[in-house]
Design a protein around this motif. Structure first.
Motif, PDB file in Angstrom:
ATOM      1  N   THR A 233       0.829  -1.210   0.000  1.00  0.00           N
ATOM      2  CA  THR A 233       0.000   0.000   0.000  1.00  0.00           C
ATOM      3  C   THR A 233       0.859   1.254   0.000  1.00  0.00           C
ATOM      4  O   THR A 233       0.579   2.215  -0.732  1.00  0.00           O
TER       5      THR A 233
ATOM      6  N   HIS B 130      -8.279  -8.251   8.923  1.00  0.00           N
ATOM      7  CA  HIS B 130      -8.803  -7.043   8.262  1.00  0.00           C
ATOM      8  C   HIS B 130      -9.089  -7.219   6.768  1.00  0.00           C
ATOM      9  O   HIS B 130      -9.941  -6.510   6.225  1.00  0.00           O
ATOM     10  N   PRO B 131      -8.422  -8.161   6.041  1.00  0.00           N
ATOM     11  CA  PRO B 131      -8.726  -8.276   4.608  1.00  0.00           C
ATOM     12  C   PRO B 131     -10.172  -8.619   4.275  1.00  0.00           C
ATOM     13  O   PRO B 131     -10.659  -8.245   3.205  1.00  0.00           O
TER      14      PRO B 131
ATOM     15  N   GLU C 222     -11.890  -5.392   4.067  1.00  0.00           N
ATOM     16  CA  GLU C 222     -11.498  -4.712   2.834  1.00  0.00           C
ATOM     17  C   GLU C 222     -12.247  -5.286   1.635  1.00  0.00           C
ATOM     18  O   GLU C 222     -12.664  -4.548   0.739  1.00  0.00           O
TER      19      GLU C 222
ATOM     20  N   GLN D 109     -12.428  -0.990   0.526  1.00  0.00           N
ATOM     21  CA  GLN D 109     -11.534   0.012   1.096  1.00  0.00           C
ATOM     22  C   GLN D 109     -10.197  -0.622   1.483  1.00  0.00           C
ATOM     23  O   GLN D 109     -10.150  -1.788   1.884  1.00  0.00           O
ATOM     24  N   ASP D 110      -9.114   0.153   1.388  1.00  0.00           N
ATOM     25  CA  ASP D 110      -7.783  -0.276   1.815  1.00  0.00           C
ATOM     26  C   ASP D 110      -7.554   0.304   3.209  1.00  0.00           C
ATOM     27  O   ASP D 110      -7.325   1.508   3.363  1.00  0.00           O
ATOM     28  N   LEU D 111      -7.619  -0.523   4.231  1.00  0.00           N
ATOM     29  CA  LEU D 111      -7.539  -0.025   5.600  1.00  0.00           C
ATOM     30  C   LEU D 111      -6.145   0.475   5.965  1.00  0.00           C
ATOM     31  O   LEU D 111      -6.010   1.361   6.816  1.00  0.00           O
TER      32      LEU D 111
END
Length: 613
Positions: free
Chosen positions: A20, A302-303, A306, A311-313
């Protein structure tokens, strides 16, 4: 936006942050220990700094070295990932005191949510529902026993500083309380240096529901919906999914609203997770879901959030840490489809899930899924750190589509020679109750042996692999007049002898091996002795040890003439004797075995040359 970032972590999360950051044009700096000198995250980063020996306590847990590495490398900010120092308030404060940007919540927020008893008291004041229990300062065994009796059994004893499933004991009856309390306190003292505990009512059909929250420095707080992490083994998450099965709109609004209130109560900035425990005996209901704890960091799972939100956390984290407002308002966030994540570990389910350490000679994950990993083929799985190989994340239109996609990817995973939990995960995903979303945290414990991988592949899989192996060694198989229709062949399956009947009428030339996979389980099949044309055996007379063991008898000498079937060497392993015999008439051309000697799997013990006609 910051220009440079040091990642105070390793493995898959370091690689994921680097991806990212690179997309955003941010220069990345990795840190590494001796064991990680050649690690993937080190090679992906723009720069890397060595921070110490292999043990984490001498490298990744030394905050002063990490801060010094950031200053030395010119990094503006530090991202802690998860684990290690990610929820250490003193480290966060030290980063800020050094004039660096801390990609995480304020130290005060970490402190406020760090102790389970204080956090629950704070949540009660904020109107967030909490599990019935005892949070008092009186920690005398007599008071704790009295409170447990008042709550009613079963109860759960939890270390206030606990985490990762440590410092927790379920007590089913009053007479068991004293011993369980002492055991819990001993583990808490060893793991956390704090023997204080709290008591909670044990939930009979518990489900683990958590909500992803995000705050910024401008007073905004949103949620990104919920995840279900109920599939656990010994309090460790195995498979996570989003959204939670059976969550209706009204219950979602109540639970996610409570999570936002919890975050606001501690002026939360950055990514965090509010964890709830739900009584699933009557489905998910808002009045049967209670606050459990807050994780003040990015979560391993978390993925899946996402995947369903787009969204890209990590990008959100970096933007918020740079002073920007949240990228989306609450009304701009929606759920799209379903996502599931499985944690693929180098561990052996057949041996109590003990870590499997060593080199990944073969590493391939199949299917059409997102793969978050910090290793690649040829990498070493070290004994110093968590043995997770990868996270496999599937996204589909609905729950069953995501489940089937994840199962297909794991089913086609080939990893060797390390053992993994891939087959265990496949069986869990294929379990009837899991498929029907009949979830609670005890599902894996109840299913027990039904989720354990098979000891050997099916006979048809073995036969096809044997046929491929023999054909590859000898060329195409043809018909021969008056030859038997089927041959029995001896192979080594993960080093153990196995006899396989198959159709090819041929002999093995050079010793060969192959990998075969069935439902995520990988085995090595090695040609050892195959009857066929010319009467020759595996490897043109190469006799190998089928397993690690001790040579207890040698019946021949170099130069001896031997007849087919004659006993040559006997190897003892696991209190069993295995006699190795001549595959054809011949002469002992090479003898490497000696009585009393220790041998490894695949060691050449004897080589026979065919007798001259």
């Amino acid at each position: 936006m910051m220009k440079s970032l040091l990642i105070a972590n390793r493995g898959e999360i370091a690689c994921r942050i680097i991806r990212t950051a690179r997309r955003l044009g941010i220069r990345t700096v990795a840190v590494y220990s001796d064991a990680d000198a050649q690690a993937l995250h080190v090679r992906l980063a723009d720069a890397a700094v060595h921070i110490g020996p292999s043990p984490a306590r001498e490298s990744y847990l030394l905050g002063e070295r990490i801060i010094a590495a950031a200053q030395e490398s010119g990094a503006e900010a530090i991202h802690p990932g998860y684990g290690f120092l990610s929820e250490n308030a003193a480290f966060a404060a030290a980063v800020q005191a050094a004039g660096l940007i801390w990609v995480g919540p304020n130290p005060a927020s970490i402190t406020a949510m760090g102790l389970k008893d204080a956090a629950k008291t704070l949540m009660q004041a904020a109107g967030v529902p909490t599990t019935p229990g005892y949070l008092g300062e009186d920690q005398s065994p007599e008071r704790l026993r009295a409170e447990a009796d008042a709550i009613g059994y079963p109860v759960l004893i939890k270390a206030v500083a606990g985490g990762g499933g440590k410092g927790m004991r379920k007590v089913d009856a009053a007479e068991d309380f004293a011993d369980a309390l002492l055991s819990c306190q001993r583990e808490a003292a060893s793991s956390f240096g704090n023997v204080s505990v709290l008591l909670e009512k044990w939930i009979t059909n518990p489900r683990h529901i958590e909500v992803q929250v995000f705050g910024d420095g401008h007073g905004n707080v949103v949620h990104l919906f919920e995840r279900d992490c109920s599939l656990q083994r010994r309090h460790q998450k195995v498979i996570e999914e989003a959204p939670a099965p059976g969550m209706d709109a009204a219950t979602r609004a109540a639970v996610c609203g409570a999570a936002v209130a919890a975050a606001r109560a501690v002026d939360y900035v950055g990514a965090g997770t509010i964890e709830f425990i739900a009584d699933g005996s009557q489905g998910l209901r808002a009045d049967r879901i209670w606050f459990m704890e807050m994780n003040t960091r990015l979560q391993v799972e978390h993925p899946v959030t996402e995947a369903i939100t787009g969204q890209d956390l990590v990008e959100w984290q970096l933007r918020v840490a740079s002073g920007e407002p949240l990228p989306r308002r609450q009304d701009e966030l929606a759920i799209n489809g379903w996502a599931m994540e499985a944690r693929l570990y180098a561990e052996d389910p057949a041996k109590g899930f003990l870590p499997s350490i060593g080199r990944l000679d073969t590493f391939r994950i199949g299917g059409d899924c997102r793969i978050d990993t910090g290793v690649e083929q040829g990498a070493e799985i070290s004994p110093f750190y968590d043995p997770m190989i990868a996270k496999v994340i599937a996204h589909g239109a609905d729950r069953d589509a995501a489940r089937r996609r994840l199962m297909a990817a794991l089913d086609d995973t080939v990893i060797w020679p390390l053992r993994t939990n891939a087959a265990f995960l496949v069986r869990a995903l294929d379990n009837a109750d899991f498929a029907a979303a009949k979830l609670d945290t005890g599902l894996i414990a109840r299913e027990g042996d039904a989720l354990m991988p098979a000891e050997r592949p099916g006979d048809d899989v073995l036969a096809r692999a044997a046929e491929r192996l023999v054909v590859s060694a000898t060329g195409p198989v043809g018909f021969r007049l008056n030859a038997p229709a089927r041959r029995d062949a001896e192979f080594l399956l993960n080093g153990a002898p196995v006899t396989i009947g198959f159709d090819p009428l041929c002999a093995v030339g050079d010793l060969e091996d192959t990998l075969l996979t069935e439902h995520g389980q990988t085995w090595q099949l090695r040609a050892w002795r195959v009857e066929g044309a010319g009467g020759q055996g595996a490897g043109d007379g190469a006799i190998l040890s089928p397993m690690p063991g001790r040579v207890i008898a040698v019946a021949v000498a170099a130069g001896d003439a031997v007849r087919k079937g004659q006993k040559l060497v006997t190897v003892e392993a696991m209190k069993m004797e295995h006699s190795l015999t001549a595959p054809f008439d011949g002469i002992i051309a090479e003898l490497n075995a000696r009585e009393g000697g220790q041998v490894s799997e695949g060691t050449l013990l004897v080589r026979i040359e065919p007798a001259e006609a």
